[in-house]
Design an enzyme around this catalytic site. Structure first.
Site, mmCIF file in Angstrom:
data_model
loop_
_atom_site.group_PDB
_atom_site.id
_atom_site.type_symbol
_atom_site.label_atom_id
_atom_site.label_comp_id
_atom_site.label_asym_id
_atom_site.label_seq_id
_atom_site.Cartn_x
_atom_site.Cartn_y
_atom_site.Cartn_z
ATOM 1 N N LYS A 176 -58.904 72.337 -3.592
ATOM 2 C CA LYS A 176 -59.056 73.315 -2.781
ATOM 3 C C LYS A 176 -60.536 73.638 -2.133
ATOM 4 C CE LYS A 176 -58.127 76.781 0.153
ATOM 5 N NZ LYS A 176 -59.497 77.037 0.558
ATOM 6 N N GLU A 251 -67.764 79.223 -12.597
ATOM 7 C CA GLU A 251 -69.222 79.458 -12.351
ATOM 8 C C GLU A 251 -69.330 80.350 -11.271
ATOM 9 O OE1 GLU A 251 -72.412 78.906 -10.475
ATOM 10 O OE2 GLU A 251 -71.657 76.506 -9.976
ATOM 11 N N CYS A 285 -76.633 79.266 -5.931
ATOM 12 C CA CYS A 285 -76.213 80.063 -6.891
ATOM 13 C C CYS A 285 -77.278 80.185 -8.027
ATOM 14 C CB CYS A 285 -74.969 79.848 -7.518
ATOM 15 S SG CYS A 285 -74.802 78.227 -8.149
ATOM 16 N N GLU A 383 -77.703 89.467 -4.934
ATOM 17 C CA GLU A 383 -77.845 88.140 -4.455
ATOM 18 C C GLU A 383 -78.162 88.054 -2.759
ATOM 19 O OE1 GLU A 383 -76.487 83.782 -5.837
ATOM 20 O OE2 GLU A 383 -75.033 85.305 -5.572
#
Length: 480
Positions: A176, A251, A285, A383
């Site tokens: 997906k 993750e 990331c 972030e």
């Protein structure tokens, strides 16, 4: 080369389907143009894909590891042969500079190559017995049907880092991809078909993330979820997995510190900071989000970083000379702008950049260096996911460790020092799953990738990467 920009389909049980469904537009963030559509699938399509993977599992898992490796090796070869097409698709759907897209295709293929071989090294054990008449063994078995849910920023590598070990271990897969960048996944699915994977072994569904993920989480035929994305969504998946005790690999978010001590090679530190921070326009990331520089080299680092950043060319990623492409969408641009406005309002000083790029239709932000930041500013707490390098002055190694660890995240960190003792002691204090020591680009297929604290569960890559898709079965054999 010409990349098709028409209606794409999804693939379930070896059939390309979805033309009867509504569609989702895929937009090039560099110019706002629609570059393709994918089917807007939901619960029904997810359940059909899971059923196909479940039906294919028995025969796929019974193949020898060498036979499964053959399929993966063919897929690796096809990915390299179609590198340019994959790279062009990636760039037009999510904006990554074409040079980086080509690099990602190679990186993505390397996971398929690595796990094709690693699948041959899934070893069981014979354990010394505790009494006569028994033999004790540990057998290794594939976990079952795997659902791989991936983000938009690395549309090839995030899939292959999951499907490679899953398929090598004997699992079947439902992919997906993100609705922001699903076209690369469609092309990868086409290459799986060309590689000859049996029907149902690899399936692709596109459409509503909430509906598809909800159906996957509710389906007891799915035994493993592997997800890369935000910590917030990861927490939702953890809660949803509880009823069936689904196996999870997550993750999740990062907020990487980059520490430059006063004995560092400043030129090397600048090179590493640029490589980490501005790759994919800061939308990774593990990119450096917080830069801590010791006072002895603070001014020199800022000056050299600014010059390096000013040399970066911003623009449409299809231009071979572009270094920094667009942000993924307007929400991403708005977030970067909010972070910068907050920092400046609290006393930070812009060294270079600091504004959106307003000429044109794309969503671009100037590569930016901002100094005199502190922990009160949002840019040092959240972030940013954009091309902004905030630099804070520090006085000691102890302060560096304290500030670096002052976050719920623990994915990646970077340390620049020429002193082995200082570097070792500092890194030992850092609560991060990945550390680049004098290295701004630590990723590789043969190493474990993952985080501590709220940055996730488990590791991808390396020999640990295949463990997530294997169950240990203890067998006690009576010999009397």
């Amino acid at each position: 080369m010409t990349v098709k920009t028409d209606n794409y389909l999804m693939c379930i049980n070896g059939e390309w389907v979805g033309d009867e469904l509504g569609t989702l537009n895929v937009t090039n963030p560099a110019n706002g143009e629609i570059v393709g559509t994918v089917p807007n699938g939901g619960e029904k399509e997810a359940d059909l894909a899971v059923a196909a993977a479940h039906d294919a599992f028995a025969s796929w898992s019974e193949l020898t590891a060498h036979d499964r490796a053959g399929y993966l090796q063919k897929l690796n070869q096809l990915m390299l042969e179609h590198q340019e097409e994959l790279a062009q698709i990636m760039t037009i759907e999510m904006g990554k500079p074409i040079k980086e897209s080509r690099g990602e295709v190679n990186y993505a293929a390397s996971f398929i190559e690595w796990f094709a071989e690693e699948g041959k090294r899934i070893y069981g054990e014979t354990i010394p017995t505790h009494k006569d008449g028994k033999r004790l063994q540990v057998w290794k078995k594939p976990v079952g049907v795997v659902a791989a849910i991936t983000p938009w920023n690395f549309p090839a590598a995030m899939l292959t880092r999951k499907m490679g070990p899953a398929l090598a271990a004997g699992c079947t897969v439902v992919m997906k991809p993100s609705g922001e960048s699903p076209l690369t996944a469609v092309k990868l699915m086409e290459l799986c078909e060309k590689a000859g994977f049996p029907k149902g072994v690899v399936n692709l569904v596109t459409g509503s993330s909430s509906k598809i993920a909800g159906a996957i989480m509710a389906n007891d035929k799915v035994r493993k979820i592997t997800f890369t994305g935000s910590t917030e969504v990861g927490k939702v998946l953890i809660r949803q997995s509880a009823d069936q005790v689904k196996n999870l690999s997550l993750e999740l978010g990062g907020h990487a510190p980059l520490v430059v001590l006063d004995d560092a090679d400043v030129d090397l530190a600048v090179k590493g900071a640029v490589a980490s921070k501005f790759r994919n326009a800061g939308q990774t990331c593990i990119c450096a989000n917080r830069i801590y520089v010791q006072e002895g080299v603070y001014d020199a680092f800022n000056d050299k970083l600014a010059k390096a950043v000013e040399a970066l060319k911003v623009g449409d990623g299809t231009d071979e000379t572009v270094d920094v492409g667009p942000l993924i969408n307007q929400d991403g641009l708005d977030k970067v702008s909010r972070h910068m406005q907050d920092a400046v309002s609290k006393g930070a000083n812009v060294v270079t950049g600091g504004e959106p790029v307003t000429d044109g239709k794309g969503v671009f932000y100037q590569p930016t260096v901002v100094k005199d930041v502190d922990e009160s500013m949002v840019v040092m707490q959240e972030e940013t996911f954009g091309p902004v390098a905030p630099v804070q002055k520090i006085t000691s190694d102890e302060e560096a460790a304290k500030l670096a660890n002052d976050t719920p995240y623990g994915l990646a960190a970077y340390v620049f020092t020429e002193n082995v003792a200082r570097g070792t002691k500092l890194i030992e204090k850092l609560d991060f799953g990945i550390v680049g020591w004098n290295d701004g680009a630590p990723s590789a297929p043969q190493v474990p990738f993952g985080g501590m604290k709220e940055s996730g569960i488990g590791r991808e890559g390396g020999h640990e990467g295949i463990d997530a898709f294997i169950e240990s079965q203890y067998v006690s054999i009576g010999m009397e």
